[in-house]
Design an enzyme around this catalytic site. Structure first.
Site, mmCIF file in Angstrom:
data_model
loop_
_atom_site.group_PDB
_atom_site.id
_atom_site.type_symbol
_atom_site.label_atom_id
_atom_site.label_comp_id
_atom_site.label_asym_id
_atom_site.label_seq_id
_atom_site.Cartn_x
_atom_site.Cartn_y
_atom_site.Cartn_z
ATOM 1 N N SER A 79 121.101 9.367 35.784
ATOM 2 C CA SER A 79 120.290 10.150 34.843
ATOM 3 C C SER A 79 119.491 11.226 35.558
ATOM 4 O O SER A 79 119.094 11.063 36.729
ATOM 5 C CB SER A 79 119.328 9.207 34.110
ATOM 6 O OG SER A 79 118.343 9.918 33.408
ATOM 7 N N TYR B 10 112.715 3.819 34.692
ATOM 8 C CA TYR B 10 114.137 4.050 34.454
ATOM 9 C C TYR B 10 114.731 4.951 35.538
ATOM 10 O O TYR B 10 115.773 4.637 36.122
ATOM 11 C CB TYR B 10 114.310 4.684 33.074
ATOM 12 C CG TYR B 10 115.719 5.031 32.679
ATOM 13 C CD1 TYR B 10 116.628 4.037 32.351
ATOM 14 C CD2 TYR B 10 116.136 6.366 32.598
ATOM 15 C CE1 TYR B 10 117.923 4.358 31.955
ATOM 16 C CE2 TYR B 10 117.420 6.687 32.200
ATOM 17 C CZ TYR B 10 118.312 5.679 31.879
ATOM 18 O OH TYR B 10 119.591 6.004 31.490
ATOM 19 N N LYS C 171 117.553 4.005 38.405
ATOM 20 C CA LYS C 171 118.794 4.765 38.525
ATOM 21 C C LYS C 171 118.982 5.267 39.954
ATOM 22 O O LYS C 171 120.088 5.228 40.513
ATOM 23 C CB LYS C 171 118.796 5.936 37.541
ATOM 24 C CG LYS C 171 118.963 5.539 36.085
ATOM 25 C CD LYS C 171 120.344 4.981 35.804
ATOM 26 C CE LYS C 171 120.571 4.703 34.335
ATOM 27 N NZ LYS C 171 121.914 4.130 34.064
#
Length: 315
Positions: free
Chosen positions: A122, A146, A150
């Site tokens: 991402s 997040y 990642k």
């Protein structure tokens, strides 16, 4: 590509990718397709010999063993806790995005087949504040759990590949549109809801202002890029095995104007702007984007905002 595994296959991107690969199975271009997710809707896919849907958590040894039989030569790893959930539930994010992922990679390593692994990373790895320009060499400094998770997996995958355990490719996805309005599990889902609301002329309160800059890629284009990524010869992969997918850099006002041109002047009649400082910092200040590696590998964004909207709303 003969035996394909897709994790997170019942998610927004996973469903579209699974449908595309299932067509190849029906055409006998591949031999088997295994789809894994926590659950599947009834009759999600037409039955084809070689197609299996496995419901369960990848952290469950029984589920993982079933998912890896037959041994896959190509893995699309999409399963993850998205940005909103990873921020709200740190332990869940660690368990799914890190522990579950490591368990999958370890089982693949132990099978000693060195499969191609396409990992859906991402742009969240960049964090904020952002530099004036982003390219494939921009230093990463994630500011949400997040994005941190990642980036951890990107690094781990590169090491697995260095050691010859896996043949990995990590691609950093921009905001992919248009998710169903009922599926705002990602913080960036507001862009999808905005597009749906403009197409329907319905009421919507947008959390960033009309001058906010965002990066967008349609779902069909994203799926095509994932498939292309899996087919790239290993010798053509960049150092680090990670790159940014192409995206259009647009202002919210550009989306509104394009929707009015396509759906009529009343498309934004129900649109209101309620600026949210968190969203402004994280999602409304994306600078110009250069994706040299993706371009070299034959990947492009949707071309223009009109095409983006049309592609985003393909059912």
């Amino acid at each position: 590509m003969k035996h394909v595994l897709i994790t997170g296959a019942n998610g927004y991107i996973g469903q579209a990718l699974a449908r595309a690969v299932a067509k190849r199975l029906a055409a006998k271009e591949i031999q088997s397709l295994t789809l894994v997710d926590l659950a599947f809707e009834e009759q999600s896919y037409h039955y084809e010999p070689g197609l299996r849907c496995i419901s369960g958590d990848l952290s469950d040894e029984t589920v993982l063993q079933a998912a890896l039989t037959p041994v896959p030569d190509t893995v699309f790893h999409l399963a993850s806790v998205t940005s909103r959930l990873a921020e709200e539930n740190f332990a869940l994010g660690l368990r799914v995005n890190i522990a579950g992922t490591v368990s999958l990679f370890e089982h693949l390593r132990q099978q000693e087949q060195c499969p191609v692994v396409v990992y859906a990373s991402s742009i969240g790895v960049f964090g904020t504040p952002l530099p004036q320009q982003v390219d494939d060499n921009t230093p990463v400094a994630p500011t949400l759990s997040y994005g941190t998770q990642k980036r951890m997996v990107e690094l781990l995958l590169a090491d697995y590949s260095r050691r010859g355990f896996l043949d990995s490719r990590s691609v950093r996805l921009p905001t992919v549109v248009a998710r169903p309005m009922t599926a705002e599990t990602a913080l960036s889902s507001f862009a999808s809801s905005l597009i749906h609301a403009l197409a329907a002329g319905s009421t919507y309160e947008c959390p960033i202002g009309p001058q906010g800059w965002i990066w967008l890629l349609s779902l069909p284009s994203c799926v095509q890029h994932l498939l292309t990524t899996a087919s790239i010869e290993t010798v053509r992969l960049p150092e680090g095995r990670v790159w940014n997918l192409p995206a259009q850099r647009l202002q919210v006002a550009d989306l509104v104007q394009a929707a009015k041109s396509r759906y009529g002047r009343g498309a934004d009649a129900g649109l209101r702007f309620q600026s949210n400082p968190q969203f402004d910092r994280q999602f409304a200040q994306w600078p110009p984007l250069t994706t040299a590696i993706a371009t070299q590998l034959g990947m492009q964004h949707d071309g223009d905002v009109k095409t983006l909207i049309e592609q985003a709303l393909v059912s």
